[in-house]
Design an enzyme around this catalytic site. Structure first.
Site, PDB file in Angstrom:
ATOM      1  N   HIS A 114      -7.239   0.008   0.447  1.00  0.00           N
ATOM      2  CA  HIS A 114      -8.509   0.442   1.024  1.00  0.00           C
ATOM      3  C   HIS A 114      -8.498   1.925   1.354  1.00  0.00           C
ATOM      4  CE1 HIS A 114     -11.177  -2.865   1.294  1.00  0.00           C
ATOM      5  NE2 HIS A 114     -10.265  -3.662   1.794  1.00  0.00           N
ATOM      6  N   ASP A 140       0.817  -1.222   0.000  1.00  0.00           N
ATOM      7  CA  ASP A 140       0.000   0.000   0.000  1.00  0.00           C
ATOM      8  C   ASP A 140       0.851   1.274   0.000  1.00  0.00           C
ATOM      9  OD1 ASP A 140      -2.241  -1.577   0.083  1.00  0.00           O
ATOM     10  OD2 ASP A 140      -2.458  -1.472   2.254  1.00  0.00           O
TER      11      ASP A 140
END
Ligand code: F6P
Length: 355
Positions: free
Chosen positions: A179, A135
């Protein structure tokens, strides 16, 4: 003689073994030490599931994906809570650390890991942390290891989608991991030549996306959208997570891409498909970039241990490896700024960010 505990925690990514190897090889070279592998992240520390390692264990693993130590998610918010099993997790971790006669603990992980590592630091343990995650959302470092391997995989997916989208005159959405942070989608979207990039940091308007696609299809026969799994519409972005999830469920899917693709197909009458590469983005061998970065991080961690310089996480700033105090970065997310130069560059070549 120093005894070093080492663990990998949270979601895995390419480069964990390269980093373990970097720490171990450099430590064995620099000073007299023994390394104890802690299995499955903090879980192994809680339940004393550990293994005495030897130099051979760290040999031949540079290119191997996953983690030889295993990993698990142990959420920070549950760490201080004593559950039905009546186990005081923090006490257990301190006990394991002490019973193994460790001089320090090396933790390889993402944001959750850094919070747990900082908690152990506050409880008196000597910690050195290494930033891994596909991420790329850890504060204090320009980049995390694992990120560029995932960008390579995601870009290849978009490249492959290009040829089939072109053959079938379709609109294709590629949903990528992330996310909260859109780094992976932003990089892969740019590298793969996506026409629309949707990331969590820029809530999108479906009508703007459709307008951008309409315009493109005046001259082109296909389009590619790179969509982060955490992308939200403007309306969703002001709602609590529970609420927009409920709404999505009613609409038939929890996936932002499936909902958007339905809307695009209905409005434009163009065949639309969704591809979700999912955990492939975390699998396989690390890229050369990540092998080098993970090795640099690992060897630097060994030098911190050599100096008894603890309570730090290893970071890359302006291509220099440095140590940042854990308390400065634990609990902080590094998100994509609206005025990030990659976004500006994307906008200047006509990429829509849906806003
Ligand atoms: O944090 C890394 C990450 O790969 C995210 O991008 C993704 O949303 C999540 O982990 C998936 O987690 P799990 O492996 O638990 O399905």
């Amino acid at each position: 003689m120093k005894r070093i505990g080492i663990l990998t925690s949270g979601g895995d990514c390419p480069g964990l073994n390269a980093a373990l190897r970097g720490v171990a090889k450099a430590a064995y070279e620099m000073f007299d030490c023994q390394i104890v592998g802690i299995k499955d992240g903090f879980k192994g520390l809680i339940y004393n599931n550990t293994i005495e390692m030897s130099p051979q264990d760290f040999s031949g693993i540079l290119t191997r994906g996953g983690t030889i130590l295993g990993t698990a998610r142990t959420p920070f918010k549950k760490m201080r809570i004593i559950g039905e099993d009546n186990i005081d997790k923090i006490k257990c971790m301190i006990n394991t650390y002490e019973s193994l006669r460790l001089d320090c603990l090396v933790t390889l992980g993402g944001n959750g890991t850094h919070k747990n590592a900082n908690l152990l630091r506050e409880n008196g343990l000597n910690i050195v942390a290494l930033p891994k995650t596909i991420d790329n959302d850890i504060c204090g470092t320009d980049v995390t290891f694992g990120f560029h391997s995932a960008v390579d995989i995601a870009t290849e997916v978009i490249d492959r989608i290009h040829t089939t989208a072109d053959s079938h005159d379709r609109i294709m959405l590629v949903e990528l991991m992330g996310h909260k942070a859109g780094w992976l989608t932003l990089y892969a979207g740019m590298a793969g030549g996506a026409d629309v990039i949707l990331i969590p940091e820029i809530p999108f308007d479906s009508n703007q996306v459709i307008t951008a696609l309409k315009k493109r299809h005046e001259t082109k026969n296909f389009s590619i959208l790179a969509v982060a799994e955490g992308a939200l519409t403007i309306e969703e972005s002001i709602l609590p997570k529970k609420e927009y999830k409920k709404q999505r469920k009613k609409l038939g899917s929890l996936s932002v891409s499936y909902l958007l693709s339905k809307k695009i197909e209905n409005e434009l009458g163009i065949e639309t498909r969704v591809t979700i590469p999912g955990h492939q983005q975390r699998g396989g061998s690390p890229s050369p970039y990540d092998r080098v970065l993970a090795t640099r991080f690992g060897t630097y961690a060994a030098s911190l241990i050599c100096e008894d310089d603890y309570g730090k996480t290893v970071s890359l700033i302006d291509n220099k490896i440095v140590a940042t105090p854990l308390e400065e970065i634990a609990g902080k997310l590094k998100l994509v700024h609206q005025n990030n130069s990659i976004i500006q560059s994307g906008r200047s070549i006509g990429i829509s960010f849906g806003d």
